[in-house]
Design a protein around this motif. Structure first.
Motif, PDB file in Angstrom:
ATOM      1  N   ALA A  45       7.625   3.530  -5.673  1.00 17.04           N
ATOM      2  CA  ALA A  45       6.654   3.827  -6.736  1.00 17.04           C
ATOM      3  C   ALA A  45       6.408   2.622  -7.645  1.00 17.04           C
ATOM      4  CB  ALA A  45       7.131   5.015  -7.566  1.00 17.04           C
ATOM      5  N   ASN A  46       7.439   1.815  -7.917  1.00 19.61           N
ATOM      6  CA  ASN A  46       7.268   0.648  -8.784  1.00 19.61           C
ATOM      7  C   ASN A  46       6.351  -0.396  -8.146  1.00 19.61           C
ATOM      8  OD1 ASN A  46       8.883   1.573 -10.896  1.00 19.61           O
ATOM      9  ND2 ASN A  46      10.728   0.798  -9.935  1.00 19.61           N
ATOM     10  N   GLU A  47       6.538  -0.637  -6.850  1.00 23.92           N
ATOM     11  CA  GLU A  47       5.674  -1.592  -6.144  1.00 23.92           C
ATOM     12  C   GLU A  47       4.238  -1.069  -6.070  1.00 23.92           C
ATOM     13  OE1 GLU A  47       9.409  -3.109  -3.408  1.00 23.92           O
ATOM     14  OE2 GLU A  47       7.825  -1.934  -2.486  1.00 23.92           O
ATOM     15  N   THR A  48       4.087   0.215  -5.819  1.00 22.23           N
ATOM     16  CA  THR A  48       2.757   0.820  -5.741  1.00 22.23           C
ATOM     17  C   THR A  48       2.046   0.764  -7.087  1.00 22.23           C
ATOM     18  OG1 THR A  48       3.470   2.273  -3.955  1.00 22.23           O
ATOM     19  CG2 THR A  48       1.494   2.928  -5.149  1.00 22.23           C
ATOM     20  N   SER A  49       2.752   1.078  -8.170  1.00 20.34           N
ATOM     21  CA  SER A  49       2.099   1.045  -9.488  1.00 20.34           C
ATOM     22  C   SER A  49       1.769  -0.385  -9.899  1.00 20.34           C
ATOM     23  CB  SER A  49       2.948   1.736 -10.549  1.00 20.34           C
ATOM     24  OG  SER A  49       4.123   1.007 -10.833  1.00 20.34           O
ATOM     25  N   THR A  50       2.613  -1.349  -9.537  1.00 22.35           N
ATOM     26  CA  THR A  50       2.289  -2.750  -9.810  1.00 22.35           C
ATOM     27  C   THR A  50       0.999  -3.125  -9.103  1.00 22.35           C
ATOM     28  OG1 THR A  50       4.602  -3.419 -10.144  1.00 22.35           O
ATOM     29  CG2 THR A  50       3.052  -5.147  -9.471  1.00 22.35           C
ATOM     30  N   TYR A  51       0.883  -2.756  -7.842  1.00 21.16           N
ATOM     31  CA  TYR A  51      -0.321  -3.067  -7.067  1.00 21.16           C
ATOM     32  C   TYR A  51      -1.556  -2.420  -7.707  1.00 21.16           C
ATOM     33  CZ  TYR A  51      -3.656  -3.402  -3.264  1.00 21.16           C
ATOM     34  OH  TYR A  51      -4.775  -3.669  -2.528  1.00 21.16           O
ATOM     35  N   GLN A  52      -1.421  -1.177  -8.137  1.00 17.31           N
ATOM     36  CA  GLN A  52      -2.558  -0.444  -8.687  1.00 17.31           C
ATOM     37  C   GLN A  52      -3.091  -1.045  -9.979  1.00 17.31           C
ATOM     38  OE1 GLN A  52      -0.919   3.502  -8.867  1.00 17.31           O
ATOM     39  NE2 GLN A  52      -1.627   4.017  -6.807  1.00 17.31           N
ATOM     40  N   ILE A  53      -2.206  -1.583 -10.827  1.00 13.03           N
ATOM     41  CA  ILE A  53      -2.669  -2.099 -12.125  1.00 13.03           C
ATOM     42  C   ILE A  53      -2.808  -3.618 -12.163  1.00 13.03           C
ATOM     43  CG2 ILE A  53      -1.779  -0.107 -13.387  1.00 13.03           C
ATOM     44  CD1 ILE A  53       0.559  -1.840 -14.311  1.00 13.03           C
ATOM     45  N   ALA A  54      -2.438  -4.295 -11.086  1.00 16.31           N
ATOM     46  CA  ALA A  54      -2.537  -5.761 -11.049  1.00 16.31           C
ATOM     47  C   ALA A  54      -3.994  -6.204 -11.108  1.00 16.31           C
ATOM     48  CB  ALA A  54      -1.875  -6.297  -9.787  1.00 16.31           C
ATOM     49  N   ASN A  55      -4.213  -7.330 -11.776  1.00 11.04           N
ATOM     50  CA  ASN A  55      -5.557  -7.892 -11.885  1.00 11.04           C
ATOM     51  C   ASN A  55      -5.505  -9.387 -11.626  1.00 11.04           C
ATOM     52  OD1 ASN A  55      -8.269  -8.197 -12.394  1.00 11.04           O
ATOM     53  ND2 ASN A  55      -8.000  -8.269 -14.601  1.00 11.04           N
ATOM     54  N   LEU A  85       7.213  -6.399  -6.434  1.00 10.29           N
ATOM     55  CA  LEU A  85       6.413  -6.802  -5.289  1.00 10.29           C
ATOM     56  C   LEU A  85       7.334  -7.029  -4.099  1.00 10.29           C
ATOM     57  CD1 LEU A  85       3.418  -7.749  -4.791  1.00 10.29           C
ATOM     58  CD2 LEU A  85       4.215 -10.042  -5.264  1.00 10.29           C
ATOM     59  N   ARG A  86       6.834  -6.750  -2.885  1.00  8.88           N
ATOM     60  CA  ARG A  86       7.637  -6.982  -1.674  1.00  8.88           C
ATOM     61  C   ARG A  86       6.716  -7.534  -0.592  1.00  8.88           C
ATOM     62  NH1 ARG A  86      12.381  -4.040  -0.223  1.00  8.88           N
ATOM     63  NH2 ARG A  86      11.799  -2.724  -1.979  1.00  8.88           N
ATOM     64  N   TYR A  87       7.141  -8.656  -0.006  1.00  9.22           N
ATOM     65  CA  TYR A  87       6.432  -9.225   1.135  1.00  9.22           C
ATOM     66  C   TYR A  87       7.389  -9.314   2.298  1.00  9.22           C
ATOM     67  CZ  TYR A  87       2.047 -10.399  -1.164  1.00  9.22           C
ATOM     68  OH  TYR A  87       0.835 -10.316  -1.777  1.00  9.22           O
ATOM     69  N   SER A  88       6.846  -9.208   3.524  1.00  6.46           N
ATOM     70  CA  SER A  88       7.699  -9.284   4.704  1.00  6.46           C
ATOM     71  C   SER A  88       6.988 -10.010   5.840  1.00  6.46           C
ATOM     72  CB  SER A  88       8.113  -7.885   5.165  1.00  6.46           C
ATOM     73  OG  SER A  88       6.980  -7.180   5.622  1.00  6.46           O
ATOM     74  N   GLN A  89       7.817 -10.499   6.763  1.00  3.87           N
ATOM     75  CA  GLN A  89       7.337 -11.152   7.979  1.00  3.87           C
ATOM     76  C   GLN A  89       8.391 -10.867   9.032  1.00  3.87           C
ATOM     77  OE1 GLN A  89       8.735 -14.310   9.579  1.00  3.87           O
ATOM     78  NE2 GLN A  89       7.418 -13.532  11.189  1.00  3.87           N
ATOM     79  N   GLY A  90       8.041  -9.996   9.991  1.00  2.00           N
ATOM     80  CA  GLY A  90       9.029  -9.609  10.994  1.00  2.00           C
ATOM     81  C   GLY A  90      10.215  -8.922  10.340  1.00  2.00           C
ATOM     82  N   ARG A  91      11.421  -9.406  10.620  1.00  2.00           N
ATOM     83  CA  ARG A  91      12.643  -8.839  10.018  1.00  2.00           C
ATOM     84  C   ARG A  91      12.862  -9.328   8.599  1.00  2.00           C
ATOM     85  NH1 ARG A  91      17.671 -10.451  12.756  1.00  2.00           N
ATOM     86  NH2 ARG A  91      16.834 -12.219  11.835  1.00  2.00           N
ATOM     87  N   LYS A  92      12.274 -10.461   8.252  1.00  2.60           N
ATOM     88  CA  LYS A  92      12.478 -11.039   6.926  1.00  2.60           C
ATOM     89  C   LYS A  92      11.667 -10.300   5.872  1.00  2.60           C
ATOM     90  CE  LYS A  92      13.210 -15.799   8.443  1.00  2.60           C
ATOM     91  NZ  LYS A  92      12.777 -17.190   8.272  1.00  2.60           N
ATOM     92  N   SER A  93      12.283 -10.087   4.716  1.00  2.00           N
ATOM     93  CA  SER A  93      11.538  -9.520   3.591  1.00  2.00           C
ATOM     94  C   SER A  93      12.169  -9.966   2.279  1.00  2.00           C
ATOM     95  CB  SER A  93      11.484  -7.990   3.660  1.00  2.00           C
ATOM     96  OG  SER A  93      12.732  -7.437   3.358  1.00  2.00           O
ATOM     97  N   CYS A  94      11.345  -9.976   1.245  1.00  2.00           N
ATOM     98  CA  CYS A  94      11.788 -10.294  -0.108  1.00  2.00           C
ATOM     99  C   CYS A  94      11.239  -9.237  -1.054  1.00  2.00           C
ATOM    100  CB  CYS A  94      11.285 -11.658  -0.554  1.00  2.00           C
ATOM    101  SG  CYS A  94      12.004 -13.060   0.317  1.00  2.00           S
TER     102      CYS A  94
END
Length: 145
Positions: A45-55, A85-94
Motif C-alpha cells: 500500500a505504501n508503494e502504491t500510494s507513493t505512485y498515486q500521489i507522485a508528480n 518505491l521498488r524496482y526490480s530486474q530478474g531476481r534483483k530488486s531494491c
C-alpha cells in the motif's frame, strides 16, 4: 454572480486547508546504475500510494544509466511525509523508502528524517537524504545496481 463568488471562495478555503495539512515535500531521484533496465514493482500500500500521489509519476521502466525525478507530498498531516518505491530486474530488486516525522522530545518538536534501501537477489541499493530546508522539505536519492 454571487453563487460563482461563493463557489470560488469555498474552493480557495478548501485548497488552503489541504495545503496547511500537507507534510513537507520530498524530491526523489532514482538512478539505475546497472547494465539492464529495471521495472517498477508496486507490492504494498505504501508503494502504491507513493505512485498515486507522485508528480510526475515514476517511470514503469528505467533504462541503464538513466535517472528519474519526482516529488511526493502527502496530505495526511503537516508532521509526516514519505515516499516508498521498488524496482526490480530478474531476481534483483531494491525496496527504497524515505520518511519525515516530527517527533516530540521533552515537549519540543524535533524533525527526523529516515531512509532505507533493502536489496534482494544480489542487487546493490543505496538511499541518501539531503538538502534539508527550513520548511523541512528534503531530497532523497535512490540508486540500484
Amino acid at each position: 454572480m454571487k453563487n460563482c463568488m461563493r463557489i470560488l471562495s469555498a474552493t480557495a478555503v478548501m485548497l488552503a486547508a489541504a495545503a496547511a495539512l500537507a507534510g513537507p515535500p520530498v524530491e526523489v531521484t532514482f538512478r539505475n546504475l546497472g547494465t539492464e533496465s529495471v521495472k517498477l514493482q508496486l507490492t504494498n500500500a505504501n508503494e502504491t500510494s507513493t505512485y498515486q500521489i507522485a508528480n510526475p509519476k515514476p517511470h514503469d521502466e528505467v533504462k541503464p544509466g538513466e535517472s528519474i525525478r519526482f516529488t511526493v507530498q502527502r496530505l495526511v498531516s503537516p508532521d509526516t511525509n514519505g515516499a516508498m518505491l521498488r524496482y526490480s530486474q530478474g531476481r534483483k530488486s531494491c525496496a527504497f523508502s524515505t520518511t519525515f516525522v516530527m517527533m516530540m522530545s521533552g515537549g519540543i518538536k524535533q524533525p527526523k528524517w529516515n531512509k532505507a534501501a533493502t536489496p534482494a537477489g544480489g542487487a546493490t541499493c543505496t538511499a541518501v537524504n539531503s538538502g534539508f530546508s527550513s520548511n523541512y522539505a528534503w531530497k532523497a536519492e535512490f540508486t540500484m545496481k
